[in-house]
Design an enzyme around this catalytic site. Structure first.
Site, short mmCIF file in Angstrom:
data_model
loop_
_atom_site.label_atom_id
_atom_site.label_comp_id
_atom_site.label_asym_id
_atom_site.label_seq_id
_atom_site.Cartn_x
_atom_site.Cartn_y
_atom_site.Cartn_z
N LEU A 9 0.85 -1.19 0.00
CA LEU A 9 0.00 0.00 0.00
C LEU A 9 0.89 1.24 0.00
O LEU A 9 1.96 1.24 0.61
CB LEU A 9 -0.91 0.00 1.23
N GLU A 66 -8.82 0.82 9.15
CA GLU A 66 -9.22 0.68 7.74
C GLU A 66 -9.08 -0.79 7.33
O GLU A 66 -9.94 -1.34 6.65
CB GLU A 66 -8.35 1.58 6.86
#
Length: 187
Positions: free
Chosen positions: A23, A31
């Site tokens: 990411l 999240e």
């Protein structure tokens, strides 16, 4: 009959979803928990959700976390001849994967179908005719990325004002603000 078809993604302001197989932003625990909860929770007793991902997405998951537990894991690849170690199924295309969910071995086991990446798989799903929901976490800043989410066609996709189980207010972790959005199309 398998339940709904969904995409789930976290995306930066500049539409980035990945960088060097990871990411683009630091890990955001809540999240990630949202991703786990949404993709794992089935509304049908005795059924599991199916997560569909491309080969690169599969190999970007740390080995100790593969397969994604509590879910049936399907990998898409035109090159692989058999599912990578830990994956439950392999298909050559999204259409083939969706056809597989109608076969007896999966039809009675799968509730919802969740597409979890990467770019080309999202694109194929978003152009797929029929009903589709996009669960988008908007990371409210730019991050340098090498992989991007396709543009959401707002002629086709409507942003829902609210959705059960999805917080509507802005979240913040590690100084990074983000919000959860749900889009829907029916064509």
């Amino acid at each position: 009959m398998v339940g709904s078809l969904n995409c789930i993604v976290a995306v930066s302001q500049n539409m980035g979803i990945g960088k060097n197989g990871d990411l683009p932003w630091p890990p955001l625990r809540n999240e990630f928990r949202y991703f786990q909860r949404m993709t794992t929770t089935s509304s049908v007793e005795g059924k599991q959700n199916l997560v569909i991902m491309g080969k690169k997405t599969w190999f970007s998951i740390p080995e100790k976390n593969r397969p994604l537990k509590g879910r049936i894991n399907l990998v898409l690849s035109r090159e692989l001849k058999e599912p990578p170690q830990g994956a439950h199924f392999l298909s050559r295309s999204l259409d083939d994967a969706l056809k597989l969910t109608e076969q007896p071995e999966l039809a009675n086991k799968v509730d919802m179908v969740w597409i979890v990446g990467g770019s080309s798989v999202y694109k194929e799903a978003m152009n797929h005719p029929g009903h589709l929901k996009l669960f988008v976490t908007r990371i409210m800043q730019d991050f340098e990325s090498d992989t991007f989410f396709p543009e959401i066609d707002l002629e086709k996709y409507k942003l829902l004002p609210e959705y059960p189980g999805v917080l509507s207010d802005v979240q913040e972790e590690k100084g990074i603000k983000y919000k959860f959005e749900v889009y829907e199309k029916n064509d």
